[in-house]
Scaffold this active site. Structure first.
Site, PDB file in Angstrom:
ATOM      1  N   TRP A  24       0.578  -1.287  -0.012  1.00 36.68           N
ATOM      2  CA  TRP A  24      -0.211   0.168  -0.030  1.00 36.68           C
ATOM      3  C   TRP A  24       0.713   1.347  -0.016  1.00 36.68           C
ATOM      4  O   TRP A  24       1.747   1.453   0.625  1.00 36.68           O
ATOM      5  CB  TRP A  24      -0.765  -0.096   1.309  1.00 36.68           C
ATOM      6  CG  TRP A  24      -1.785   1.369   1.531  1.00 36.68           C
ATOM      7  CD1 TRP A  24      -1.230   2.328   2.169  1.00 36.68           C
ATOM      8  CD2 TRP A  24      -2.728   1.597   1.148  1.00 36.68           C
ATOM      9  NE1 TRP A  24      -1.903   3.445   2.358  1.00 36.68           N
ATOM     10  CE2 TRP A  24      -3.168   2.985   1.638  1.00 36.68           C
ATOM     11  CE3 TRP A  24      -3.769   1.152   0.381  1.00 36.68           C
ATOM     12  CZ2 TRP A  24      -4.242   3.704   1.416  1.00 36.68           C
ATOM     13  CZ3 TRP A  24      -5.015   1.898   0.209  1.00 36.68           C
ATOM     14  CH2 TRP A  24      -5.180   2.960   0.637  1.00 36.68           C
ATOM     15  N   MET A  25       0.493   2.151  -0.876  1.00 36.77           N
ATOM     16  CA  MET A  25       0.925   3.797  -0.486  1.00 36.77           C
ATOM     17  C   MET A  25      -0.017   4.819  -0.395  1.00 36.77           C
ATOM     18  O   MET A  25      -1.264   4.359  -1.365  1.00 36.77           O
ATOM     19  CB  MET A  25       2.149   3.950  -1.511  1.00 36.77           C
ATOM     20  CG  MET A  25       1.593   4.697  -2.898  1.00 36.77           C
ATOM     21  SD  MET A  25       2.878   5.683  -3.826  1.00 36.77           S
ATOM     22  CE  MET A  25       2.631   7.140  -3.274  1.00 36.77           C
ATOM     23  N   ASP A  27      -0.273   9.238   0.883  1.00 36.00           N
ATOM     24  CA  ASP A  27       0.579  10.353   0.737  1.00 36.00           C
ATOM     25  C   ASP A  27       1.969  10.413   0.387  1.00 36.00           C
ATOM     26  O   ASP A  27       2.565   9.770   0.955  1.00 36.00           O
ATOM     27  CB  ASP A  27       0.285  11.279   1.764  1.00 36.00           C
ATOM     28  CG  ASP A  27      -1.067  11.095   2.440  1.00 36.00           C
ATOM     29  OD1 ASP A  27      -2.105  10.578   1.918  1.00 36.00           O
ATOM     30  OD2 ASP A  27      -1.252  11.667   3.531  1.00 36.00           O
ATOM     31  N   GLN A  43       3.602   7.336   2.431  1.00 33.97           N
ATOM     32  CA  GLN A  43       2.671   6.732   3.421  1.00 33.97           C
ATOM     33  C   GLN A  43       2.831   5.277   2.889  1.00 33.97           C
ATOM     34  O   GLN A  43       2.221   4.899   1.849  1.00 33.97           O
ATOM     35  CB  GLN A  43       1.247   7.075   3.457  1.00 33.97           C
ATOM     36  CG  GLN A  43       1.441   8.485   4.097  1.00 33.97           C
ATOM     37  CD  GLN A  43       1.569   8.489   5.718  1.00 33.97           C
ATOM     38  OE1 GLN A  43       0.616   8.484   6.360  1.00 33.97           O
ATOM     39  NE2 GLN A  43       2.540   8.896   6.142  1.00 33.97           N
ATOM     40  N   SER A  88       1.443  11.691   7.824  1.00 36.12           N
ATOM     41  CA  SER A  88       2.106  12.485   7.026  1.00 36.12           C
ATOM     42  C   SER A  88       3.023  13.576   7.492  1.00 36.12           C
ATOM     43  O   SER A  88       2.491  13.909   8.750  1.00 36.12           O
ATOM     44  CB  SER A  88       1.046  13.030   5.719  1.00 36.12           C
ATOM     45  OG  SER A  88       0.818  12.102   4.847  1.00 36.12           O
ATOM     46  N   ARG A 147      -3.337  17.262  11.930  1.00 35.86           N
ATOM     47  CA  ARG A 147      -2.365  16.435  11.352  1.00 35.86           C
ATOM     48  C   ARG A 147      -1.629  17.158  10.491  1.00 35.86           C
ATOM     49  O   ARG A 147      -1.979  18.148  10.001  1.00 35.86           O
ATOM     50  CB  ARG A 147      -2.745  15.019  11.178  1.00 35.86           C
ATOM     51  CG  ARG A 147      -3.971  15.144  10.038  1.00 35.86           C
ATOM     52  CD  ARG A 147      -4.505  13.650  10.119  1.00 35.86           C
ATOM     53  NE  ARG A 147      -5.724  13.691   9.161  1.00 35.86           N
ATOM     54  CZ  ARG A 147      -7.115  13.510   9.803  1.00 35.86           C
ATOM     55  NH1 ARG A 147      -7.086  13.558  10.972  1.00 35.86           N
ATOM     56  NH2 ARG A 147      -8.037  13.629   8.864  1.00 35.86           N
ATOM     57  N   ASP A 148      -0.424  16.225   9.755  1.00 29.20           N
ATOM     58  CA  ASP A 148       0.425  16.802   8.810  1.00 29.20           C
ATOM     59  C   ASP A 148       0.971  18.062   8.746  1.00 29.20           C
ATOM     60  O   ASP A 148       0.749  18.847   7.993  1.00 29.20           O
ATOM     61  CB  ASP A 148      -0.709  16.746   7.618  1.00 29.20           C
ATOM     62  CG  ASP A 148      -1.507  15.588   7.370  1.00 29.20           C
ATOM     63  OD1 ASP A 148      -1.256  14.407   7.904  1.00 29.20           O
ATOM     64  OD2 ASP A 148      -2.608  15.427   7.037  1.00 29.20           O
ATOM     65  N   GLU A 208      -6.507  18.501   5.415  1.00 32.66           N
ATOM     66  CA  GLU A 208      -5.403  17.677   5.509  1.00 32.66           C
ATOM     67  C   GLU A 208      -4.370  18.442   4.765  1.00 32.66           C
ATOM     68  O   GLU A 208      -4.347  18.893   3.805  1.00 32.66           O
ATOM     69  CB  GLU A 208      -5.497  16.100   5.158  1.00 32.66           C
ATOM     70  CG  GLU A 208      -6.779  15.617   5.792  1.00 32.66           C
ATOM     71  CD  GLU A 208      -7.085  14.149   5.543  1.00 32.66           C
ATOM     72  OE1 GLU A 208      -7.010  13.223   6.376  1.00 32.66           O
ATOM     73  OE2 GLU A 208      -7.445  13.888   4.576  1.00 32.66           O
TER      74      GLU A 208
END
Ligand code: DQQ
Length: 479
Positions: A24-25, A27, A43, A88, A147-148, A208
């Site tokens: 899985w990927m 961001d 990610q 992220s 976040r981020d 985000e």
């Protein structure tokens, strides 16, 4: 045999878009040009093709198009503030020390790590988390939406933005500052959205992955609009404007990519003075189909941003992608319409760049069919309807598989009366990225099943159209 080479035979795997060896990927993270090379972190879930305990994958490129896998950069530390995931964030150059600031979960906090070996391995700071909670009274919708971190240095001070959801469901970007990247002082919101705004676009209830940078004399704020109530990712929104004492005032806004599959973009300012941006292109098929495939998520092609006259954002693929062209086909002046032969008859492929400039047309609808089987049973249609002011990607017949998304992708597009329309298409396995006159970008996914679904066809209905120029290139692999 490596995981990457085992999956190469999958016809839906892209050949010239970056994606991890498998699993899985999501961001793109920590984009940085370091000693000349472009580094892409992302990610990554090494456990399978689903969003689980997220790590930071890592790849490097000398030329922006060919990538080399490097070891996983960040992994959750059991018992640590990132034990449920390294979400992220970004990387900055702190006086020669690469420093990552990322989201630890759960709860959502800011963690810091540094590297002393060219970013191959990372040491997490002993005092993590360095920001342990949102400022009081902010970002309290339901649980945590905080976040981020996105960090930059300006006037000798480090600045940090956090994406958040306010108490009143308004999306917001919170500004902090610091002298040393460790002690952060909350300043104020750089900018907050309005959850009841619907025009020109709804900007969601949480933002985000904020990004903020100067571009051609203005400032651009990029956010990924999220709907916290339905837990849905919407689309990337851009604002162009100015700021006074770090309070941002947008003058223009729009959607960075209309496809509905491109999300969480992050930008990089490179040594050539360019603002490049990558996004995550998500899957358009059922979780079961993804599980069977063994991989999910792709990085978009690098896109270059600039400002158009009038202040909107211009988006175009980075010029380095031309180095991937291996074999070309070209025609100047092609008549298109009912009863006329298809100018692209015999031109086929699954990894192509297609560049068509249409002259202003009398036709009510015109465009390009891609991944078309000879009998048309499978076919994806890129459709301009100038009268309706609309461009769309029609996916109803894209695949015989019952497991794929079929809704049309729609972008408003009304060419001026004498305007030519340039449709620039990157087709790569199941990935389709489109650019229209540098003014619109759209990314989507299609999963044709038939081996002979490789045809291209220019078409017009309700009158004729003409292509001033048609060019198609077979694209080589990036591995
Ligand atoms: N993906 C990350 C978050 C971010 C979201 C988690 C956006 O940090 O807000 O994998 O796609």
């Amino acid at each position: 045999m490596t995981l990457r080479s085992q999956l190469t035979a999958d016809p839906h795997r892209p050949r010239y878009h970056f994606l991890p060896p498998g699993n899985w990927m999501n961001d793109p993270n920590g984009l940085i040009q370091w000693k000349g090379a472009y580094h892409l972190f992302y990610q990554y879930n090494p456990a399978g093709p689903y969003h689980g305990r997220i790590h930071w994958g890592h790849a490097v490129s000398e030329d922006l198009v060919h990538w080399r896998d490097l070891p996983v950069a960040l992994a959750p530390t059991p018992g640590g503030p990132d034990q449920d995931g390294c979400w992220s964030g970004c990387i900055v150059n702190n006086n020669g020390t690469p420093t990552a600031l990322y989201t630890g979960v759960h709860p959502q906090v800011v963690c810091l790590a540094t590297s002393d070996d060219e970013m191959l391995t990372w040491d997490k700071h002993a005092d993590n988390p360095i920001i342990a909670a949102p400022p009081p009274g902010i970002a309290t919708y339901e649980t945590w939406h905080f976040r981020d971190p996105r960090v930059w240095r300006e006037n000798g001070v480090w600045h940090l933005l956090m994406g958040a959801a306010g108490e009143e469901h308004e999306a917001t970007v919170l500004l902090y500052r610091s002298a040393d990247l460790l002690e952060w002082e909350y300043v104020h919101p750089l900018f907050s959205g309005n959850g009841s705004q619907r025009e020109p676009v709804w900007t969601g209830t949480m933002w985000e992955c904020p990004d903020f940078f100067a571009l051609d004399g203005r400032h651009v704020l990029l956010v990924s609009a999220h709907d916290v109530v339905h837990n849905r990712m919407l689309y990337p929104v851009y604002f162009v404007g100015g700021h006074e004492a770090m309070r941002f005032r947008p003058e223009q806004q729009g959607i960075l990519d209309y496809g509905g599959y491109f999300y969480a973009p992050q930008s990089l300012f490179d040594e050539y003075g360019r603002r490049l941006v990558w996004g995550w292109i998500m899957e358009g098929r059922t979780p079961t189909a993804v599980q069977e495939a063994g991989w999910a998520g792709v990085a978009s092609l690098p896109r270059q941003l600039s400002l158009r006259d009038g202040g909107g954002l211009a988006i175009e693929p980075a010029p380095e992608l031309r180095t991937l062209r291996v074999q070309g086909w070209r025609q100047e002046g092609a008549a298109i319409g009912p009863g006329r032969p298809n100018p692209l008859r015999g031109v086929t492929g699954t990894a192509l760049e297609i560049d068509v400039t249409f002259e202003p047309a009398k036709a009510t609808a015109f465009g390009l069919h891609v991944r078309r089987s000879p009998d048309g049973e499978e076919c994806t249609t890129l459709l301009f309807e100038p009268g309706a002011g609309r461009f769309s990607v029609q996916r109803a017949r894209s695949s015989l598989s019952p497991d794929v998304h079929r809704e049309a992708i729609i972008a408003p597009y009304r060419p001026a009366p004498e305007e030519k329309v340039r449709l620039h298409v990157f087709l790569d396995g199941s990935v389709l990225e489109l650019f229209i006159n540098k003014r619109r970008a759209a990314s989507t996914r299609i999963y044709p099943l038939r081996r002979d679904s490789v045809g291209l066809e220019l078409f017009a209905t309700g009158g004729t159209a003409r292509a001033e120029r048609v060019e198609v290139w077979e694209m080589g692999p990036i591995w």
